[in-house]
Design a protein around this motif. Structure first.
Motif, mmCIF file in Angstrom:
data_model
loop_
_atom_site.group_PDB
_atom_site.id
_atom_site.type_symbol
_atom_site.label_atom_id
_atom_site.label_comp_id
_atom_site.label_asym_id
_atom_site.label_seq_id
_atom_site.Cartn_x
_atom_site.Cartn_y
_atom_site.Cartn_z
ATOM 1 N N PRO A 20 0.820 -1.210 0.000
ATOM 2 C CA PRO A 20 0.000 0.000 0.000
ATOM 3 C C PRO A 20 0.856 1.262 0.000
ATOM 4 N N GLY A 21 0.306 2.348 -0.524
ATOM 5 C CA GLY A 21 0.962 3.650 -0.392
ATOM 6 C C GLY A 21 1.733 4.110 -1.605
ATOM 7 N N TRP A 22 1.798 3.305 -2.680
ATOM 8 C CA TRP A 22 2.605 3.673 -3.838
ATOM 9 C C TRP A 22 1.770 3.931 -5.083
ATOM 10 N N ALA A 23 0.453 3.959 -4.949
ATOM 11 C CA ALA A 23 -0.403 4.009 -6.142
ATOM 12 C C ALA A 23 -0.186 5.276 -6.959
ATOM 13 N N THR A 24 0.133 6.381 -6.296
ATOM 14 C CA THR A 24 0.352 7.613 -7.053
ATOM 15 C C THR A 24 1.549 7.482 -7.988
ATOM 16 N N ALA A 25 2.495 6.586 -7.664
ATOM 17 C CA ALA A 25 3.633 6.322 -8.550
ATOM 18 C C ALA A 25 3.319 5.221 -9.559
ATOM 19 N N GLY A 26 2.057 4.764 -9.592
ATOM 20 C CA GLY A 26 1.674 3.729 -10.548
ATOM 21 C C GLY A 26 1.948 2.319 -10.064
ATOM 22 N N VAL A 27 2.281 2.172 -8.783
ATOM 23 C CA VAL A 27 2.558 0.849 -8.218
ATOM 24 C C VAL A 27 1.326 0.382 -7.446
ATOM 25 N N ARG A 29 -1.255 -2.290 -5.208
ATOM 26 C CA ARG A 29 -1.115 -2.889 -3.874
ATOM 27 C C ARG A 29 -0.747 -4.358 -3.934
ATOM 28 N N LEU A 126 9.929 -2.487 -2.211
ATOM 29 C CA LEU A 126 9.019 -1.449 -1.705
ATOM 30 C C LEU A 126 8.215 -1.986 -0.514
ATOM 31 N N GLY A 135 2.263 -5.133 -12.609
ATOM 32 C CA GLY A 135 3.415 -4.232 -12.542
ATOM 33 C C GLY A 135 4.746 -4.952 -12.666
ATOM 34 N N LEU A 137 6.509 -6.618 -10.444
ATOM 35 C CA LEU A 137 7.321 -6.120 -9.343
ATOM 36 C C LEU A 137 7.285 -7.146 -8.215
ATOM 37 N N PRO A 230 -8.603 6.608 -10.247
ATOM 38 C CA PRO A 230 -8.019 5.550 -9.425
ATOM 39 C C PRO A 230 -8.988 4.394 -9.192
ATOM 40 N N THR A 253 -3.563 0.762 -11.266
ATOM 41 C CA THR A 253 -3.855 1.781 -10.244
ATOM 42 C C THR A 253 -4.904 2.778 -10.727
ATOM 43 N N GLU B 34 -4.123 7.272 2.334
ATOM 44 C CA GLU B 34 -3.459 7.317 1.040
ATOM 45 C C GLU B 34 -4.295 8.166 0.096
ATOM 46 N N VAL B 36 -4.623 9.078 -3.996
ATOM 47 C CA VAL B 36 -4.216 8.660 -5.336
ATOM 48 C C VAL B 36 -4.858 9.608 -6.342
ATOM 49 N N CYS B 113 -0.613 8.785 -12.734
ATOM 50 C CA CYS B 113 0.162 7.602 -13.112
ATOM 51 C C CYS B 113 -0.780 6.422 -13.264
ATOM 52 N N GLY B 114 -0.330 5.406 -13.975
ATOM 53 C CA GLY B 114 -1.127 4.198 -14.153
ATOM 54 C C GLY B 114 -0.478 3.322 -15.176
ATOM 55 N N ALA B 116 1.555 1.129 -15.538
ATOM 56 C CA ALA B 116 2.750 0.415 -15.065
ATOM 57 C C ALA B 116 3.435 1.283 -14.023
ATOM 58 N N PRO B 117 4.262 0.674 -13.147
ATOM 59 C CA PRO B 117 4.983 1.486 -12.168
ATOM 60 C C PRO B 117 5.795 2.590 -12.844
ATOM 61 N N GLY B 118 5.595 3.837 -12.409
ATOM 62 C CA GLY B 118 6.349 4.968 -12.946
ATOM 63 C C GLY B 118 5.846 5.502 -14.270
ATOM 64 N N ALA B 183 9.595 6.796 -8.456
ATOM 65 C CA ALA B 183 9.151 7.251 -9.772
ATOM 66 C C ALA B 183 9.761 8.621 -10.032
#
Lengths: 290, 197
Positions: A20-27, A29, A126, A135, A137, A230, A253, B34, B36, B113-114, B116-118, B183
């Motif tokens: 959790p906590g990384w969704a804004t970076a596209g990661v 849960r 992470l 992802g 990851l 989201p 995400t 959180e 988003v 973002c969305g 993929a990561p970054g 990111a």
């Protein structure tokens, strides 16, 4: 001590509570799909609830123990054997060194969870040891001959010898109206909670795809596209073909399909056990309707 | 606070939709675990054992724009040698050189973002440079690919399937789980591209 993967079964990966906590970076849960089952497996062997466990689809996973170990298998129903002899699910199993633990083909459900006392201790990414299939990851899905490190034995000793788990009930998932319920006709909501849906074989950790009567959009939004927004686990997205997708732990995400409904957390645990071809129903809770 | 529409999203999340999308950058809710960012929305996740949506609404506010986190600016060096560059420039009725000139002239903004990561969706594309997604997505787009689709451009942080039109490549790393900022581009940041010859 390590656990050697003698056979992966249909498909297996490591999961914990997720990222959790990384969704804004596209990661996303990610995390165990049947979270209560993963947590139960950990409790049965005296681990922290959020320790990493093996999530395995179907049957065929075989683990070889290099040292004496305590394990527990939860989730789907079906046979488990230790050195070829049947042992119980939902109970701690003491395994001598050199023995194999095998998860047989489920007789009910799809995903099993194997906890080892000490937890699987691969390097976290992470803050999580969950494999995110979308992802890409976290620790990669299990491959034959993988050696999985096991963490130090926790201070807590297993105190439960067997957790009574009721037989898997018919899939009837609780839903609340989603943030874009107003993109659909009133009939779409009624159809969603009355129809019998069939689980498609394209379902995976990203989403459980259902087949059934089309869920039509309201005339007011004809031709409109939803700016991406989201998403959460349990969101029931409806693409233009009108066939719903229940987003799983590895969902993107953000997404651009309107969300008609959201499946409850207990519903998502049941959802994790849906097998292609199963039928599933949804029912409204908490002042639902429109 | 009035203005945004609050849309419940399951038991422990709520989607806040803004009529003025730039308000996403100054929106704050201290009770959320959180936040988003979406294209027009912000998702708040919260502890449903402690709070209700009404509590979050009461605590939410807009901070003055000078108190909001200052956006970071990035300049990314690109080799404009992508397999779709000529076709996309043709479709816009211009030469590849003109397309590159216009693409490097604009300042872009990471909207969300969305995928993929970054992977950050960048707005600010010159409308003459826009092009639809490819009819047949590629099974593998190389990492560092600069691409356009619809009103957005983006850089693929890692190898993945993709349906966007590829303009070129960068060696700048967009996503690194071991870095302090995983990111490179975060929502709200501004981005420029610079052509390597």
């Amino acid at each position: 001590m390590t656990v050697v993967v003698a056979a992966t079964g249909v498909w297996s990966c490591l999961q914990d509570r997720g990222r959790p906590g990384w969704a804004t970076a596209g990661v996303g849960r990610s995390g165990a799909f049947d979270l209560p089952a993963a947590q139960l497996a950990n409790r049965l062997v005296g681990n922290d609830e959020d320790a990493a466990v093996i999530e395995t689809v179907g049957g065929g996973l075989r683990l070889r123990l290099t040292a004496p170990a305590v394990l527990a298998v939860t989730g789907a129903g079906g046979p488990v054997t230790l050195a070829g002899r049947p042992v119980g699910r939902n109970a701690p199993v003491a395994a001598p060194a050199g023995t194999d633990l095998t998860v047989g083909t489920p007789t009910a459900g799809l995903r099993s969870y194997v906890a080892v006392r000490g937890g699987i201790a691969v390097a976290p990414v992470l803050g999580s040891r969950s494999w995110d299939s979308l992802g890409r990851l976290g620790p990669a899905p299990l491959a034959p001959a993988d050696r999985l490190p096991v963490g130090p034995v926790p201070a807590a000793t297993p105190v439960v010898s067997h957790a009574p788990v009721p037989p898997m009930a018919a899939a009837d998932l609780a839903v609340t109206p989603g943030p874009r319920a107003d993109w659909f006709t009133a009939e779409a909501w009624t159809t969603l909670v009355r129809a019998e849906w069939r689980v498609l074989p394209t379902s995976d950790r990203v989403g459980v795809r259902l087949s059934g009567p089309a869920l039509p959009r309201a005339a007011a939004v004809a031709g409109r596209e939803l700016p991406p927004e989201p998403m959460v686990r349990g969101a029931v997205q409806v693409p233009p073909d009108g066939q719903p997708i229940i987003l799983g732990p590895d969902h993107p995400t953000t997404g651009g399909y309107p969300v008609l409904a959201v499946v409850s957390a207990p519903g998502m645990a049941r959802c994790a056990q849906l097998t292609p071809g199963d039928t599933v129903r949804l029912h409204a809770i908490l002042g639902a309707g429109r | 606070m009035t203005g945004p529409v609050w849309r419940p999203f399951g038991a422990d999340a709520v989607l806040v939709e803004f009529a003025l999308p730039h308000e996403r950058w100054s929106f704050r809710c201290p009770l959320a675990d959180e936040t988003v960012v979406g294209a027009r929305t912000v998702l708040l996740r919260f502890d449903a054992r402690r709070y209700r949506v009404a509590d979050l609404r009461a605590a939410a506010h807009l901070v003055p724009s000078d108190a909001a986190r200052p956006p970071r600016s990035h300049t990314i060096a690109v080799t404009y040698d992508g397999p779709d560059l000529v076709a996309v420039a043709d479709a816009g009725g211009m030469s590849a050189a003109e397309y590159i000139r216009r693409h490097t002239r604009a300042e872009y903004r990471a909207e969300f973002c969305g995928f993929a990561p970054g992977f950050a969706y960048l707005s600010g594309l010159d409308p003459a440079l826009a092009s639809p997604r490819r009819a047949n997505p590629r099974p593998r787009v190389p990492p560092g690919s600069l691409a356009v689709a619809g009103p957005y451009c983006a850089v693929y942080p890692s190898a993945s399937p993709g349906g966007w039109n590829l303009l070129g490549t960068t060696t700048t790393r967009l996503f690194d789980p071991a870095a302090a900022d995983v990111a490179l581009i975060r929502p709200g940041d501004t981005v420029r591209f610079e052509a390597l010859s």
